[in-house]
Design an enzyme around this catalytic site. Structure first.
Site, PDB file in Angstrom:
ATOM      1  N   ALA A  10      28.728  44.085   3.955  1.00  0.00           N
ATOM      2  CA  ALA A  10      29.712  44.134   5.041  1.00  0.00           C
ATOM      3  C   ALA A  10      30.457  42.827   5.260  1.00  0.00           C
ATOM      4  O   ALA A  10      31.579  42.820   5.760  1.00  0.00           O
ATOM      5  CB  ALA A  10      29.020  44.543   6.334  1.00  0.00           C
ATOM      6  N   SER A  11      29.838  41.713   4.881  1.00  0.00           N
ATOM      7  CA  SER A  11      30.483  40.413   5.098  1.00  0.00           C
ATOM      8  C   SER A  11      31.661  40.204   4.146  1.00  0.00           C
ATOM      9  O   SER A  11      32.441  39.273   4.331  1.00  0.00           O
ATOM     10  CB  SER A  11      29.468  39.292   4.865  1.00  0.00           C
ATOM     11  OG  SER A  11      28.936  39.416   3.556  1.00  0.00           O
ATOM     12  N   ARG A  34      23.439  39.963   4.680  1.00  0.00           N
ATOM     13  CA  ARG A  34      22.248  39.204   4.280  1.00  0.00           C
ATOM     14  C   ARG A  34      21.746  38.281   5.377  1.00  0.00           C
ATOM     15  O   ARG A  34      20.607  37.856   5.353  1.00  0.00           O
ATOM     16  CB  ARG A  34      22.554  38.392   3.023  1.00  0.00           C
ATOM     17  CG  ARG A  34      22.579  39.283   1.815  1.00  0.00           C
ATOM     18  CD  ARG A  34      22.390  38.493   0.566  1.00  0.00           C
ATOM     19  NE  ARG A  34      23.618  37.904   0.072  1.00  0.00           N
ATOM     20  CZ  ARG A  34      23.701  37.252  -1.068  1.00  0.00           C
ATOM     21  NH1 ARG A  34      22.631  37.088  -1.810  1.00  0.00           N
ATOM     22  NH2 ARG A  34      24.860  36.764  -1.477  1.00  0.00           N
ATOM     23  N   SER A  81      28.134  43.266  -4.261  1.00  0.00           N
ATOM     24  CA  SER A  81      27.945  42.856  -5.653  1.00  0.00           C
ATOM     25  C   SER A  81      28.437  41.419  -5.732  1.00  0.00           C
ATOM     26  O   SER A  81      29.429  41.077  -5.077  1.00  0.00           O
ATOM     27  CB  SER A  81      28.791  43.740  -6.578  1.00  0.00           C
ATOM     28  OG  SER A  81      28.293  43.732  -7.898  1.00  0.00           O
ATOM     29  N   TYR A 153      31.357  38.398 -15.486  1.00  0.00           N
ATOM     30  CA  TYR A 153      31.545  39.183 -14.242  1.00  0.00           C
ATOM     31  C   TYR A 153      31.967  40.610 -14.596  1.00  0.00           C
ATOM     32  O   TYR A 153      31.467  41.590 -14.024  1.00  0.00           O
ATOM     33  CB  TYR A 153      32.583  38.509 -13.324  1.00  0.00           C
ATOM     34  CG  TYR A 153      33.084  39.431 -12.235  1.00  0.00           C
ATOM     35  CD1 TYR A 153      32.260  39.782 -11.170  1.00  0.00           C
ATOM     36  CD2 TYR A 153      34.368  39.980 -12.295  1.00  0.00           C
ATOM     37  CE1 TYR A 153      32.706  40.656 -10.181  1.00  0.00           C
ATOM     38  CE2 TYR A 153      34.815  40.846 -11.309  1.00  0.00           C
ATOM     39  CZ  TYR A 153      33.988  41.183 -10.265  1.00  0.00           C
ATOM     40  OH  TYR A 153      34.429  42.058  -9.286  1.00  0.00           O
ATOM     41  N   LYS A 157      30.049  44.304 -13.733  1.00  0.00           N
ATOM     42  CA  LYS A 157      30.675  45.455 -13.075  1.00  0.00           C
ATOM     43  C   LYS A 157      30.585  46.697 -13.964  1.00  0.00           C
ATOM     44  O   LYS A 157      30.389  47.807 -13.481  1.00  0.00           O
ATOM     45  CB  LYS A 157      32.141  45.152 -12.733  1.00  0.00           C
ATOM     46  CG  LYS A 157      32.338  44.073 -11.693  1.00  0.00           C
ATOM     47  CD  LYS A 157      31.618  44.361 -10.383  1.00  0.00           C
ATOM     48  CE  LYS A 157      32.207  45.496  -9.579  1.00  0.00           C
ATOM     49  NZ  LYS A 157      31.413  45.747  -8.338  1.00  0.00           N
TER      50      LYS A 157
END
Ligand code: NAP
Length: 346
Positions: A10-11, A34, A81, A153, A157
């Site tokens: 959510a952050s 977190r 992620s 990265y 994904k």
């Protein structure tokens, strides 16, 4: 609207906009973070948050950590992620949390009989890790080239999205899976962190790029990415993957546009290496860059980027904010959050 939905991560830049739009539409939102709730005033002060937003702590690699957050939810948006181009240990810093986290969240959803749909935030990175002068990319394409050394990265994904589709075919859970594959997400941030994609504009203004390179970016506004996630929930017929990106712009076009907005007193690139000889020079120079950036440069410089975004428009009714408007607001936001020191009259 009495539905309860969960949003992981959510952050984050994208998740915060998803939560804002969900609250505006009347949803009850369980959002995983977190840290302690006090760290997220930009979420807890959103309109409707006092009555309908609950923050729950969970880490991607703590098995079972999402059980509480998803129990009783009708749908889950899995956005969490790690998003970083340059890391020390790609396996530990990117791949493990992305893949373990996706399986972990899906396992929790399978245990919670209430969950009917999971919307996963994947990426264009799972479609391709390189530009191409020949190909028009679409949802049918999969990135088969990344690994721990080449665009790690992108690798994280791709593996995470594959793990999600494998979970569906092997476990046959009660929920269906819809995947959103955005390209470079830009625009105003609800929170103080500087996202990797907006950071490109901060770096352009700060002189991190002394030269223009021959690269093309697919751009999409963060508010549109959030909208696409919610359309994916609210469209019963939605199916499969959705490539979510608006226009492409070359680095040269972006810099010309920033100059036209009057940001001439910043250190925007002036030396033009967006030429065939420049491509060769930049590819050599890529070996002097941090590993992740160098790998990106070698797979993108000198090649075009074209894609077909018709599926999301036709099936979800998606419309996009103009890319120049998104750039303009992304840059104004950099000054607002002091990511770039303002030297112009506002
Ligand atoms: P972001 O702002 O960096 O958000 C990433 C989120 O993931 C943060 O909430 C972060 O939490 C969380 N996270 C990372 N590691 C975690 C862990 N081990 N356990 C729990 N949470 C963890 O990035 P974003 O741009 O919003 O990205 C959201 C999603 O969109 C990601 O899946 C990303 O790959 C995808 N995406 C982004 C773009 C783009 O251009 N921005 C394009 C395509 C796809 P903390 O705040 O605690 O670190």
């Amino acid at each position: 609207m009495s539905q309860t939905v969960c949003v992981t991560g959510a952050s984050g830049f994208i998740a915060a906009h998803i939560i804002k739009q969900l609250l505006e539409k009347g949803y009850k939102v369980r959002a995983t973070v977190r840290g302690e709730s006090a760290r997220y005033p930009y979420l807890t002060s959103l309109e409707g948050a006092a009555e309908r937003l609950e923050l729950i702590q969970a880490d991607l690699q703590d098995i079972g950590a999402y059980d509480q957050a998803v129990t009783g939810c009708d749908a889950v948006f899995h956005t969490a992620s790690p998003y970083a181009v340059n890391v020390k240990d790609p396996q530990k810093d990117l791949v493990d949390p992305a893949v373990t986290g996706t399986r972990n969240v899906l396992n929790s959803c399978a245990k919670a009989a209430s969950v009917k749909r999971v919307i996963l935030t994947s990426s264009m990175a799972a479609i391709t890790d390189e530009a191409s002068n020949e190909k028009v990319f679409s949802e049918k394409d999969w990135n088969t080239r990344s690994d721990l050394k080449r665009n790690p990265y992108y690798y994280s994904k791709t593996l995470a999205e594959r793990a999600a589709w494998d979970f569906i075919s092997e476990q046959k859970p009660e929920f269906d899976l819809i995947v959103i594959n955005p390209f470079m997400v830009i625009g105003p941030s609800l929170g103080p962190s500087l996202n990797e994609s907006n950071k490109i504009y901060a770096d352009l203004l700060k002189g991190v790029y002394p030269t223009l390179m021959n690269v093309t970016w697919g751009l999409v506004d963060v508010r549109d990415v959030a909208k696409a996630h919610i359309l994916a929930l609210e469209t019963p017929e939605a199916k499969g993957r959705y490539l979510v990106s608006n226009e492409t712009m070359t680095m040269t076009e972006v810099v010309e546009y920033l100059n036209s907005l009057g940001y001439t007193q910043y250190k925007l690139p002036k030396i033009n290496l967006a030429t065939p000889i420049g491509d060769k020079i930049m590819k050599l120079l890529s070996y002097t860059q941090p590993k992740g950036s160098g790998s990106y440069m070698r797979s993108h410089i000198g090649k075009d980027m074209r894609y077909d975004n018709s599926k999301v428009k036709q099936e979800l009714g998606m419309t996009f904010i103009d890319a120049k408007q998104s750039i303009k607001e992304a840059v104004e936001d950099l000054f607002k959050w002091n990511h770039v020191e303002a030297k112009h009259a506002s």
